[in-house]
Motif scaffolding. Structure first.
Motif, PDB file in Angstrom:
ATOM      1  N   LEU A 180     186.628  27.673 -38.851  1.00 20.25           N
ATOM      2  CA  LEU A 180     187.355  28.473 -39.847  1.00 20.25           C
ATOM      3  C   LEU A 180     188.187  29.554 -39.167  1.00 20.25           C
ATOM      4  CD1 LEU A 180     184.684  28.870 -42.672  1.00 20.25           C
ATOM      5  CD2 LEU A 180     186.946  27.819 -42.906  1.00 20.25           C
ATOM      6  N   GLN A 181     187.609  30.179 -38.152  1.00 18.23           N
ATOM      7  CA  GLN A 181     188.338  31.209 -37.428  1.00 18.23           C
ATOM      8  C   GLN A 181     189.524  30.609 -36.678  1.00 18.23           C
ATOM      9  OE1 GLN A 181     187.888  34.591 -37.511  1.00 18.23           O
ATOM     10  NE2 GLN A 181     189.814  34.609 -36.351  1.00 18.23           N
ATOM     11  N   GLU A 182     189.345  29.420 -36.129  1.00 20.01           N
ATOM     12  CA  GLU A 182     190.442  28.767 -35.411  1.00 20.01           C
ATOM     13  C   GLU A 182     191.573  28.369 -36.353  1.00 20.01           C
ATOM     14  OE1 GLU A 182     188.884  25.669 -32.938  1.00 20.01           O
ATOM     15  OE2 GLU A 182     187.808  27.066 -31.637  1.00 20.01           O
ATOM     16  N   ILE A 183     191.232  28.035 -37.593  1.00 17.40           N
ATOM     17  CA  ILE A 183     192.274  27.777 -38.586  1.00 17.40           C
ATOM     18  C   ILE A 183     193.040  29.070 -38.866  1.00 17.40           C
ATOM     19  CG2 ILE A 183     192.691  27.232 -41.034  1.00 17.40           C
ATOM     20  CD1 ILE A 183     190.398  25.204 -40.828  1.00 17.40           C
ATOM     21  N   HIS A 184     192.309  30.151 -38.985  1.00 20.56           N
ATOM     22  CA  HIS A 184     192.941  31.455 -39.216  1.00 20.56           C
ATOM     23  C   HIS A 184     193.876  31.826 -38.064  1.00 20.56           C
ATOM     24  CE1 HIS A 184     193.352  35.596 -40.625  1.00 20.56           C
ATOM     25  NE2 HIS A 184     193.075  35.990 -39.389  1.00 20.56           N
ATOM     26  N   ASP A 185     193.478  31.474 -36.845  1.00 24.95           N
ATOM     27  CA  ASP A 185     194.266  31.834 -35.664  1.00 24.95           C
ATOM     28  C   ASP A 185     195.415  30.861 -35.384  1.00 24.95           C
ATOM     29  OD1 ASP A 185     192.535  33.956 -35.327  1.00 24.95           O
ATOM     30  OD2 ASP A 185     191.265  32.902 -33.862  1.00 24.95           O
ATOM     31  N   ALA A 186     195.396  29.704 -36.023  1.00 27.89           N
ATOM     32  CA  ALA A 186     196.419  28.688 -35.752  1.00 27.89           C
ATOM     33  C   ALA A 186     197.807  29.200 -36.129  1.00 27.89           C
ATOM     34  CB  ALA A 186     196.102  27.404 -36.511  1.00 27.89           C
ATOM     35  N   ARG A 187     198.808  28.786 -35.368  1.00 24.09           N
ATOM     36  CA  ARG A 187     200.174  29.290 -35.583  1.00 24.09           C
ATOM     37  C   ARG A 187     201.183  28.212 -35.931  1.00 24.09           C
ATOM     38  NH1 ARG A 187     197.778  32.967 -36.446  1.00 24.09           N
ATOM     39  NH2 ARG A 187     197.646  34.991 -35.400  1.00 24.09           N
ATOM     40  N   SER A 188     200.859  26.971 -35.694  1.00 27.28           N
ATOM     41  CA  SER A 188     201.816  25.892 -35.959  1.00 27.28           C
ATOM     42  C   SER A 188     201.194  24.871 -36.894  1.00 27.28           C
ATOM     43  CB  SER A 188     202.221  25.205 -34.655  1.00 27.28           C
ATOM     44  OG  SER A 188     201.130  24.474 -34.120  1.00 27.28           O
ATOM     45  N   SER A 189     202.040  24.027 -37.490  1.00 27.38           N
ATOM     46  CA  SER A 189     201.537  22.996 -38.393  1.00 27.38           C
ATOM     47  C   SER A 189     200.644  22.000 -37.650  1.00 27.38           C
ATOM     48  CB  SER A 189     202.712  22.257 -39.054  1.00 27.38           C
ATOM     49  OG  SER A 189     203.554  21.672 -38.071  1.00 27.38           O
ATOM     50  N   GLN A 190     200.979  21.726 -36.394  1.00 25.83           N
ATOM     51  CA  GLN A 190     200.152  20.810 -35.611  1.00 25.83           C
ATOM     52  C   GLN A 190     198.780  21.420 -35.345  1.00 25.83           C
ATOM     53  OE1 GLN A 190     200.472  17.672 -34.794  1.00 25.83           O
ATOM     54  NE2 GLN A 190     198.467  17.752 -33.804  1.00 25.83           N
ATOM     55  N   GLU A 191     198.747  22.733 -35.053  1.00 31.15           N
ATOM     56  CA  GLU A 191     197.464  23.409 -34.846  1.00 31.15           C
ATOM     57  C   GLU A 191     196.649  23.414 -36.132  1.00 31.15           C
ATOM     58  OE1 GLU A 191     198.666  27.205 -33.349  1.00 31.15           O
ATOM     59  OE2 GLU A 191     198.417  26.593 -31.250  1.00 31.15           O
ATOM     60  N   HIS A 192     197.306  23.654 -37.261  1.00 31.04           N
ATOM     61  CA  HIS A 192     196.594  23.619 -38.534  1.00 31.04           C
ATOM     62  C   HIS A 192     196.019  22.224 -38.781  1.00 31.04           C
ATOM     63  CE1 HIS A 192     198.923  27.343 -39.921  1.00 31.04           C
ATOM     64  NE2 HIS A 192     197.649  27.659 -39.954  1.00 31.04           N
ATOM     65  N   HIS A 193     196.820  21.195 -38.509  1.00 35.79           N
ATOM     66  CA  HIS A 193     196.373  19.804 -38.668  1.00 35.79           C
ATOM     67  C   HIS A 193     195.110  19.557 -37.841  1.00 35.79           C
ATOM     68  CE1 HIS A 193     196.907  15.362 -38.981  1.00 35.79           C
ATOM     69  NE2 HIS A 193     196.410  15.383 -37.762  1.00 35.79           N
ATOM     70  N   GLU A 194     195.150  19.954 -36.595  1.00 29.78           N
ATOM     71  CA  GLU A 194     194.028  19.703 -35.691  1.00 29.78           C
ATOM     72  C   GLU A 194     192.785  20.481 -36.099  1.00 29.78           C
ATOM     73  OE1 GLU A 194     192.945  20.203 -30.926  1.00 29.78           O
ATOM     74  OE2 GLU A 194     195.033  20.228 -31.595  1.00 29.78           O
ATOM     75  N   GLU A 195     192.974  21.759 -36.434  1.00 34.57           N
ATOM     76  CA  GLU A 195     191.817  22.596 -36.744  1.00 34.57           C
ATOM     77  C   GLU A 195     191.186  22.240 -38.081  1.00 34.57           C
ATOM     78  OE1 GLU A 195     190.575  24.134 -34.469  1.00 34.57           O
ATOM     79  OE2 GLU A 195     192.234  24.365 -33.072  1.00 34.57           O
ATOM     80  N   VAL A 196     192.002  21.837 -39.056  1.00 37.06           N
ATOM     81  CA  VAL A 196     191.429  21.383 -40.322  1.00 37.06           C
ATOM     82  C   VAL A 196     190.610  20.115 -40.094  1.00 37.06           C
ATOM     83  CG1 VAL A 196     191.987  20.398 -42.582  1.00 37.06           C
ATOM     84  CG2 VAL A 196     193.119  22.487 -41.831  1.00 37.06           C
ATOM     85  N   GLY A 197     191.110  19.227 -39.242  1.00 42.22           N
ATOM     86  CA  GLY A 197     190.342  18.032 -38.903  1.00 42.22           C
ATOM     87  C   GLY A 197     189.011  18.382 -38.253  1.00 42.22           C
ATOM     88  N   ASP A 198     189.028  19.351 -37.342  1.00 49.90           N
ATOM     89  CA  ASP A 198     187.792  19.793 -36.693  1.00 49.90           C
ATOM     90  C   ASP A 198     186.812  20.386 -37.710  1.00 49.90           C
ATOM     91  OD1 ASP A 198     188.820  18.990 -34.278  1.00 49.90           O
ATOM     92  OD2 ASP A 198     189.362  21.003 -33.598  1.00 49.90           O
ATOM     93  N   LEU A 199     187.362  21.127 -38.682  1.00 50.38           N
ATOM     94  CA  LEU A 199     186.511  21.724 -39.715  1.00 50.38           C
ATOM     95  C   LEU A 199     185.859  20.638 -40.562  1.00 50.38           C
ATOM     96  CD1 LEU A 199     185.424  24.125 -41.352  1.00 50.38           C
ATOM     97  CD2 LEU A 199     187.569  24.072 -42.664  1.00 50.38           C
ATOM     98  N   LEU A 200     186.644  19.663 -40.973  1.00 50.25           N
ATOM     99  CA  LEU A 200     186.093  18.573 -41.775  1.00 50.25           C
ATOM    100  C   LEU A 200     185.015  17.817 -41.003  1.00 50.25           C
ATOM    101  CD1 LEU A 200     189.385  17.190 -43.375  1.00 50.25           C
ATOM    102  CD2 LEU A 200     187.541  18.385 -44.562  1.00 50.25           C
TER     103      LEU A 200
END
Length: 262
Positions: A180-200
């Motif tokens: 969740l924190q890494e999603i908050h820290d993400a800055r690009s759409s690709q980072e959001h894509h990756e971190e949401v996948g990790d969260l799931l």
């Protein structure tokens, strides 16, 4: 239900004969003739989900019907394979019959230990996989076409058998908080894509540790959301879309309370 359904043993040959006629290159159905494995695969998956839906609704007439549709998929694929010279329906039946006997020595072998049947099943499956898989990984053979939540769970279970697993839920919950924190820290759409996948993936891990079927839990959450949302729409009528967010939230809370009291 027809009287034929009571016949024993069950006879699949009429269905196989119908499929052979449908696939006849000269006199068959044009649609059926032009199909191949890839074009039929989505229907096979859809029919499996419709079986699950009938079970979820405890609708036995629908389950009977959907199982027939799923069986038709097996016959369809088998007929295409036979026409291509790969295998026939009888090979499919013989193969799964032999597999069930082989994987259940605690039932079919009088000298086997009935108390450890599941452990034997897993050991036999692992040996079979190792014999036919050039990939020696513990993760080999987990089908890529599985629904993502289900595949995540299977990958995690395979990894856990090697000892790569959290000892309890605390580590998993900490991992979820980290993602969740890494999603908050993400800055690009690709980072959001990756971190949401990790969260799931981490949430599926938590479900596994809690012995919750992640796919079923999400399916129930979907149904709950749909019921509440439809209740909101019914309460507001034609003016629903024009309501402010605060007004919709009030309707949501009202729907929650009403449905909880039922």
């Amino acid at each position: 239900m027809s009287s034929n359904s009571k016949a024993s043993p069950a006879d699949i040959t009429p269905l196989a004969a119908i499929m052979a006629k449908l696939r006849d290159p000269e006199t068959g159905c044009p649609w059926d003739i032009q199909q191949d494995f890839a074009s039929i695969a989505p229907y096979t998956i859809e029919e499996a989900y419709e079986v699950a839906d009938a079970i979820e609704r405890n609708d036995m007439p629908a389950l009977c019907d959907e199982l027939g549709d799923l069986l038709l998929q097996v016959v369809f694929h088998s007929r295409m394979a036979e026409q291509a010279g790969h295998f026939a329906l009888q090979d499919v039946i013989d193969g799964v019959t032999e597999k069930m006997i082989r994987r259940h020595p605690h039932i079919f072998d009088e000298g086997s230990d009935r108390q450890h049947g599941h452990a034997q099943w897993e050991a036999i499956k692992a040996a079979e996989r190792a014999a036919k898989e050039p990939d020696g990984s513990a993760l080999a053979g987990v089908a890529k076409a599985l629904p993502a939540l289900l595949r995540a769970e299977k990958l995690q279970k395979r990894a856990a058998r090697t000892g790569f697993d959290w000892p309890d839920t605390q580590g998993v919950i900490a991992k979820i908080e980290e993602e969740l924190q890494e999603i908050h820290d993400a800055r690009s759409s690709q980072e959001h894509h990756e971190e949401v996948g990790d969260l799931l993936f981490a949430v599926v891990n938590l479900a596994r540790h809690l012995k919750v079927d992640a796919e079923a839990a999400l399916r129930d959450a979907n149904a709950k959301f749909e019921t509440r949302f439809r209740s909101m729409e019914n309460a507001a009528g034609d003016r629903f879309q024009t309501l402010k967010l605060e007004e919709k939230e009030a309707l949501w809370q009202q729907a929650k309370q009403e449905l909880a009291s039922q």
